[in-house]
Enzyme design. Structure first.
Site, short mmCIF file in Angstrom:
data_model
loop_
_atom_site.label_atom_id
_atom_site.label_comp_id
_atom_site.label_asym_id
_atom_site.label_seq_id
_atom_site.Cartn_x
_atom_site.Cartn_y
_atom_site.Cartn_z
N LYS A 131 0.86 -1.18 0.00
CA LYS A 131 0.00 0.00 0.00
C LYS A 131 0.90 1.24 0.00
O LYS A 131 1.77 1.38 0.85
CB LYS A 131 -0.89 0.01 1.25
CG LYS A 131 -1.94 -1.08 1.28
CD LYS A 131 -2.79 -0.95 2.54
CE LYS A 131 -3.78 -2.10 2.67
NZ LYS A 131 -4.85 -2.05 1.68
N ARG B 173 -9.46 -12.47 2.08
CA ARG B 173 -10.24 -13.59 1.56
C ARG B 173 -9.45 -14.90 1.64
O ARG B 173 -10.05 -15.97 1.74
CB ARG B 173 -10.67 -13.29 0.12
CG ARG B 173 -9.58 -13.25 -0.90
CD ARG B 173 -9.97 -12.46 -2.13
NE ARG B 173 -10.20 -11.06 -1.81
CZ ARG B 173 -10.55 -10.13 -2.71
NH1 ARG B 173 -10.70 -10.48 -3.97
NH2 ARG B 173 -10.74 -8.88 -2.34
#
Length: 526
Positions: A280, A355
């Site tokens: 990020k 996920r």
């Protein structure tokens, strides 16, 4: 933690012997409140005459003769329009008690005007009380550094409904729900070293000590690598730092008597998400200590349910508590990793790590569900930025076929509307499965594309398709011999107030809606 008291007689509560030192009046028409309490007449009439904004702003009035000589008026604004909802009651109560606290109050009497007699406001007193006490929460770091009494000075909150009822059962419910929300906020909102994976697990163990919830923690790296291969891929770069090593926290609540339903939860507990090798950048890493909000909300739900003595429903949860670190051993895009369910997953983007964690947890819960009574599986996660982009500050629920037949997402939406914890219902579609289909025979599914979810069409929907495939739940749809209801809950837009992941208060959502819709633990409307 502030005690909640039901006040059957507001008149007596205004007397000095009652021990309150401030009065907070919440309502859509505060000027009319003196119709129930004569003691409010003079200060309300004087202030209404002097201030044209009387009905639209929070004000503290010096009121001789009232507890502490303080009257705080906290208007809700209109409640009768089509777009008004019960959250206005919670927001006004929160603003009012915070103003009283800042004025020096430590024992507050909360007076609530009756809301409109419509189903939308049937639980307004409890929602307002929960908003009030929740507004007194302050971060764990502040409480530990400065002392509980210094940052959370309010010791008790008395609640009364003018012309209505707030019972001892209501007070007990608010206290239990608030205890769960406090745990969720502490877990989600605390900085990444204080709540690194091992310390997160310790905090959960402490929270449930003496309760009917069994807590077990798996932190053996070899066992985790064998049983949770996707989770351990995410955690791989963290293994060299002992205080950052991953764990799986398992919670089990078994009620007395017959078990009629089983609810199984997988909670995403990313204590820090750097994005991994797909790092990020541009300041987007700030606030990623809040990426554990799903696991936090599940833990809080179990605490509230246990305090309220949930009957007939067994609860099971697995919380994947992991740090997605960057380093020489970080997993990378293009790797193919076989999940616990035997699905070969090609990594599309290491910043889509949640996920992966959930898929292995969900696979274990899938096996638990096989022998359970009327099972229903859930994932709860701050999973996608797309959730906030698509739906704003709302929880999102998506059902698989069996869950859609049971109308689970709709039940969560109805409960959320009634209890001020609103949901939007989304849908899983065939295009979502197409999106994660394998591109070659080398793998069975793709975890993600390489764009941010917020810039990807159906960015919060297609991850559920991946979860179904990677966990093995795709084999338990409505067309199977053993259908298993599965509902995915994305709180990427609702987990932090104002969408501010670094500084916004953690919400603890969707604990309240789930407590009402799934556990049926709600006080009876008087």
């Amino acid at each position: 933690m502030t005690r909640i008291l039901a006040v059957p007689s507001p008149e007596k509560a205004l007397q000095k012997a009652a021990g309150f030192d401030a009065v907070v009046l919440v309502g859509h028409n505060p000027a009319a409140a003196h119709g129930h309490l004569d003691a409010l007449r003079a200060p309300l009439q004087a202030h209404a005459k002097a201030d044209a904004a009387f009905a639209s702003s929070v004000n503290l009035l010096a009121a001789d003769g009232l507890p502490g000589n303080r009257l705080i008026v906290a208007p809700t604004g209109p409640l009768g329009r089509d777009h008004d909802d019960v959250r206005r009651c919670a927001e006004a109560a929160r603003a009012g008690v915070r103003r009283a606290r800042d004025a020096g109050a430590k024992a507050i009497l909360l007076l609530l005007q009756q809301a409109p007699p419509t189903p939308a406001f049937a639980h307004a007193p409890q929602v307002a009380a929960l908003g009030a006490v929740g507004g007194l929460w302050e971060p764990l770091e502040a409480r530990e550094a400065l002392g509980e009494a210094a940052v959370e000075p309010v010791q008790k909150l008395g609640v009364a409904v003018l012309g209505g009822h707030f019972t001892t059962a209501d007070a007990a419910w608010v206290e239990a729900a608030d205890a769960g929300l406090r745990l969720a906020r502490d877990l989600a909102g605390t900085e990444p070293e204080r709540m690194a994976p091992p310390r997160f697990a310790e905090f959960v163990q402490q929270a449930f000590r003496g309760s009917k919830v069994k807590v077990s923690v798996q932190k053996d790296a070899k066992k985790l690598a064998k049983e949770y291969p996707l989770l351990m891929a995410v955690a791989r770069a963290s293994l060299g730092v002992p205080r950052h090593r991953p764990c799986v926290v398992r919670l089990e609540y078994t009620p007395k008597g017959k078990v009629e339903r089983t609810l199984l939860f997988a909670g995403k507990g990313l204590t820090y998400d750097t994005g991994g090798a797909d790092l990020k950048t541009d300041g987007h890493m700030a606030g990623m200590s809040r990426d554990k909000g799903g696991a936090a909300a599940v833990a809080g739900l179990f605490l509230a349910a246990a305090k309220l003595g949930l009957s007939g429903v067994r609860l099971v949860a697995e919380l994947g508590v992991v740090r997605n670190s960057i380093g020489s051993d970080a997993f990378v895009s293009d790797e193919i990793i076989t999940s616990h369910a035997g699905c070969r997953v090609r990594i599309g983007n290491t910043d889509a790590e949640g996920r992966l964690v959930l898929a292995d947890l969900l696979s274990h819960l899938r096996l638990d569900a096989a022998g359970a009574e009327s099972p229903h599986l859930f994932t709860v996660a701050t999973l996608t930025g797309h959730a906030g982009r698509a739906m704003g500050p709302y929880n999102i629920a998506l059902d698989n076929g069996p869950a859609r037949a049971a109308k689970t997402a709709e039940a969560l939406m109805a409960a959320g509307d009634a209890w001020g914890d609103p949901f939007e219902v989304s849908r899983l579609r065939r295009e979502d499965f197409d999106f994660v289909q394998p591109r070659s025979k080398a793998d069975d599914t793709l975890s993600c594309n390489n764009l941010p979810s917020s810039g990807t069409p159906r960015g919060h929907q297609f991850p559920m398709a991946f979860l179904c495939l990677a966990s093995g739940l795709v084999k338990h749809g409505g067309d199977s011999a053993v259908p298993l209801p599965f509902t995915h809950v994305d709180i990427g837009g609702s987990g932090a107030e104002g969408g501010d992941w670094q500084h916004g208060r953690p919400t603890g959502r969707p604990l309240v809606a789930m407590l009402a819709a799934l556990c049926g633990l709600v006080p009876t409307v008087a």
